[in-house]
Design an enzyme around this catalytic site. Structure first.
Site, PDB file in Angstrom:
ATOM      1  N   CYS A   1       0.815  -1.227   0.000  1.00  0.00           N
ATOM      2  CA  CYS A   1       0.000   0.000   0.000  1.00  0.00           C
ATOM      3  C   CYS A   1       0.843   1.270   0.000  1.00  0.00           C
ATOM      4  CB  CYS A   1      -0.947   0.018   1.190  1.00  0.00           C
ATOM      5  SG  CYS A   1      -2.298  -1.137   0.998  1.00  0.00           S
TER       6      CYS A   1
HETATM    7  N1  COA Z   1     -20.185  -8.734   7.802  1.00  0.00           N
HETATM    8  C1  COA Z   1     -20.660  -8.872   9.058  1.00  0.00           C
HETATM    9  N2  COA Z   1     -19.876  -9.051  10.131  1.00  0.00           N
HETATM   10  C2  COA Z   1     -18.551  -9.110   9.919  1.00  0.00           C
HETATM   11  C3  COA Z   1     -17.978  -8.964   8.636  1.00  0.00           C
HETATM   12  C4  COA Z   1     -18.862  -8.789   7.545  1.00  0.00           C
HETATM   13  N3  COA Z   1     -18.422  -8.642   6.284  1.00  0.00           N
HETATM   14  N4  COA Z   1     -16.656  -9.053   8.740  1.00  0.00           N
HETATM   15  C5  COA Z   1     -16.366  -9.252  10.035  1.00  0.00           C
HETATM   16  N5  COA Z   1     -17.519  -9.290  10.760  1.00  0.00           N
HETATM   17  C6  COA Z   1     -17.667  -9.528  12.198  1.00  0.00           C
HETATM   18  C7  COA Z   1     -16.463 -10.232  12.799  1.00  0.00           C
HETATM   19  O1  COA Z   1     -16.546 -11.625  12.619  1.00  0.00           O
HETATM   20  C8  COA Z   1     -16.550  -9.830  14.240  1.00  0.00           C
HETATM   21  O2  COA Z   1     -17.510 -10.610  14.897  1.00  0.00           O
HETATM   22  P1  COA Z   1     -17.262 -11.109  16.395  1.00  0.00           P
HETATM   23  O3  COA Z   1     -17.141  -9.853  17.198  1.00  0.00           O
HETATM   24  O4  COA Z   1     -18.457 -11.915  16.658  1.00  0.00           O
HETATM   25  O5  COA Z   1     -15.985 -11.893  16.342  1.00  0.00           O
HETATM   26  C9  COA Z   1     -17.091  -8.406  14.170  1.00  0.00           C
HETATM   27  O6  COA Z   1     -17.742  -8.295  12.889  1.00  0.00           O
HETATM   28  C10 COA Z   1     -15.996  -7.358  14.246  1.00  0.00           C
HETATM   29  O7  COA Z   1     -14.947  -7.748  13.366  1.00  0.00           O
HETATM   30  P2  COA Z   1     -13.561  -7.026  13.306  1.00  0.00           P
HETATM   31  O8  COA Z   1     -12.691  -7.731  12.319  1.00  0.00           O
HETATM   32  O9  COA Z   1     -13.049  -6.835  14.696  1.00  0.00           O
HETATM   33  O10 COA Z   1     -14.037  -5.635  12.691  1.00  0.00           O
HETATM   34  P3  COA Z   1     -13.311  -4.267  12.659  1.00  0.00           P
HETATM   35  O11 COA Z   1     -14.150  -3.270  13.325  1.00  0.00           O
HETATM   36  O12 COA Z   1     -11.865  -4.358  13.070  1.00  0.00           O
HETATM   37  O13 COA Z   1     -13.301  -3.926  11.096  1.00  0.00           O
HETATM   38  C11 COA Z   1     -11.762  -3.989   9.231  1.00  0.00           C
HETATM   39  C12 COA Z   1     -12.660  -4.783  10.173  1.00  0.00           C
HETATM   40  C13 COA Z   1     -10.974  -4.955   8.372  1.00  0.00           C
HETATM   41  C14 COA Z   1     -12.655  -3.129   8.332  1.00  0.00           C
HETATM   42  C15 COA Z   1     -10.815  -3.088  10.051  1.00  0.00           C
HETATM   43  O14 COA Z   1     -10.190  -3.829  11.055  1.00  0.00           O
HETATM   44  C16 COA Z   1      -9.735  -2.435   9.227  1.00  0.00           C
HETATM   45  O15 COA Z   1      -9.994  -1.778   8.234  1.00  0.00           O
HETATM   46  N6  COA Z   1      -8.461  -2.527   9.666  1.00  0.00           N
HETATM   47  C17 COA Z   1      -7.337  -1.899   9.040  1.00  0.00           C
HETATM   48  C18 COA Z   1      -7.020  -2.644   7.840  1.00  0.00           C
HETATM   49  C19 COA Z   1      -5.920  -2.045   7.018  1.00  0.00           C
HETATM   50  O16 COA Z   1      -5.579  -0.903   7.058  1.00  0.00           O
HETATM   51  N7  COA Z   1      -5.359  -2.888   6.222  1.00  0.00           N
HETATM   52  C20 COA Z   1      -4.398  -2.509   5.320  1.00  0.00           C
HETATM   53  C21 COA Z   1      -4.787  -3.183   4.088  1.00  0.00           C
HETATM   54  S1  COA Z   1      -3.751  -2.698   2.822  1.00  0.00           S
END
Ligand code: COA
Length: 373
Positions: free
Chosen positions: A156
């Site tokens: 990225c």
């Molecule tokens: N639909 C519904 N629920 C979902 C889901 C989806 N598509 N994806 C995950 N969940 C659920 C999870 O299973 C989790 O459930 P649980 O609490 O029962 O275990 C809950 O939602 C929260 O998941 P989590 O992964 O903790 O969500 P989050 O708030 O951290 O958001 C991201 C997820 C990936 C959007 C976020 O963490 C993020 O953007 N992180 C930074 C990523 C980044 O910068 N990456 C670089 C890539 S180049």
């Protein structure tokens, strides 16, 4: 020694947009089908059922509402769940080079630069579609550029690392005009059957022309300073490579596509980037209020809100930290450049801003700029 500046940028956006609703509908249809096909194992508790995705979760957790993709038909088909991008013969330009050329032409035109006067091409992106010849050389050939070209991958952060590399070429005198392109076909390395990440990425191509101040158009951007940082982490990975080149078995193959521990990335990268921005502000003798705008990497809206708040000491307005996540999703290295390209026309001469990237590696880069005229 020449002073490097940003002469112009270019942006190519794919024609097809996929909404969260469309993506979730195909994911949930795929998940239902998978669960029906594996009903006996699920009943015997030998496999976990596939969960359902949710439109509300995606928007709240990421700020993403839709994304552009090169092929929509495969992505929204529950029987395919990946983009259908046919392989091309060697005589035809590759897809990655083709979209890079489209963004590049825009940047060259905006700068009034004849390709013959460009000295080098850097193709800086998360995933090249082949090992060699370099995509950058193909772009160079398609545009009729002389000199040299090579690919570089810093995930990225590829674009900010590309800008610093180009700026260093200008400073050292090895080039006066460097075209840096970021073709990102993220849909090709996204696992559309992984509920936690199937919504994250989109496709796009951006281009940045970095040149010696003396040949740049008057309305260029001065580069006040660049800073790069890497720190190893396993939290964002893609293990696909020539030593394990067998195509992933059907849809759903895991570590040969993008995988991440999103929560850990969020927690570890936010403070790392905020510290890095502050240190660079100090080094350049600037203060946060000196920044008219921050064009941050577009991975997650909450992440950007936190980074901007740590830097400013208060919440940033959408005008101070614009987002393109809602329509483009995460486009890897191109995200901060899309934001810069689309949200710069109101910046007055003398006003300053920050292009900032962060991502796998971990890697992070800052480019502080000032509008010249
Ligand atoms: N639909 C519904 N629920 C979902 C889901 C989806 N598509 N994806 C995950 N969940 C659920 C999870 O299973 C989790 O459930 P649980 O609490 O029962 O275990 C809950 O939602 C929260 O998941 P989590 O992964 O903790 O969500 P989050 O708030 O951290 O958001 C991201 C997820 C990936 C959007 C976020 O963490 C993020 O953007 N992180 C930074 C990523 C980044 O910068 N990456 C670089 C890539 S180049």
């Amino acid at each position: 020694m020449s002073t490097p500046v940003i002469s112009a940028t270019g942006l190519w956006t794919p024609p097809h947009s996929v909404s969260n609703e469309e993506l979730v509908e195909s994911f949930n249809a795929w998940s239902d089908k998978w669960n029906a096909e594996h009903a006996a194992e699920i009943e015997a508790r030998s496999v976990e059922p596939k969960p359902q995705s949710s439109v509300e979760f995606i928007e709240k957790a990421s700020g993403i509402k839709s994304r552009y993709v090169i092929d929509k038909s495969g992505v929204v088909d529950p029987d395919i769940m990946r983009p259908s991008i046919p392989e091309r013969p060697n005589e035809e330009i590759s897809v990655l080079a083709e979209i890079a050329v489209k963004a590049a032409r825009q940047a060259l035109e905006a700068a009034g630069r004849d390709p013959k006067d460009v000295d080098a091409v850097l193709c800086a992106a998360s995933n090249m579609q082949r090992a060699y010849p370099a995509m950058a050389v193909e772009v160079q050939d398609a545009l009729g550029i002389e000199g040299f070209a090579f690919d570089m991958n810093v995930a990225c952060s590829s674009a900010t690392f590309g800008i610093q590399t180009a700026a260093d070429f200008v400073r050292s005198g090895s080039a006066k005009s460097v075209l840096m392109v970021n073709p990102e076909i993220c849909s090709g390395h996204l696992n559309f059957t992984d509920r936690d990440s199937h919504f994250i990425f989109g496709d796009v191509a951006t281009a940045v022309l970095i040149e010696a101040e003396e040949i740049a158009p008057a309305n260029h951007w001065k580069i006040l300073g660049t800073n790069l940082k890497t720190q190893f982490s396993n939290n964002i990975r893609n293990n696909f490579g020539f030593l394990n080149r067998a195509a992933p078995e059907g849809v759903g193959a895991s570590d040969k596509l993008f995988v991440q521990e999103g929560r850990k990335v969020f927690k570890e990268v936010v403070p790392m980037v905020a510290r890095m921005i502050q240190a660079e502000l100090d080094r350049l003798g600037l203060q946060a209020p000196d920044l008219r705008r921050m064009w941050l990497h577009q991975a997650n809206a909450n992440m950007n809100r936190l980074i901007a708040a740590k830097v400013l000491g208060r919440d940033a307005t959408p005008e101070e930290s614009p987002t393109v996540l809602d329509t483009y999703a995460n486009t890897s290295s191109a995200g901060s450049i899309i934001a810069f390209h689309k949200h710069q026309s109101d910046i007055a001469p003398g006003e300053k801003g920050l292009i900032c990237s962060f991502g796998a590696g971990y890697s992070a880069g800052t480019v502080f700029v000032e509008k010249a005229a």
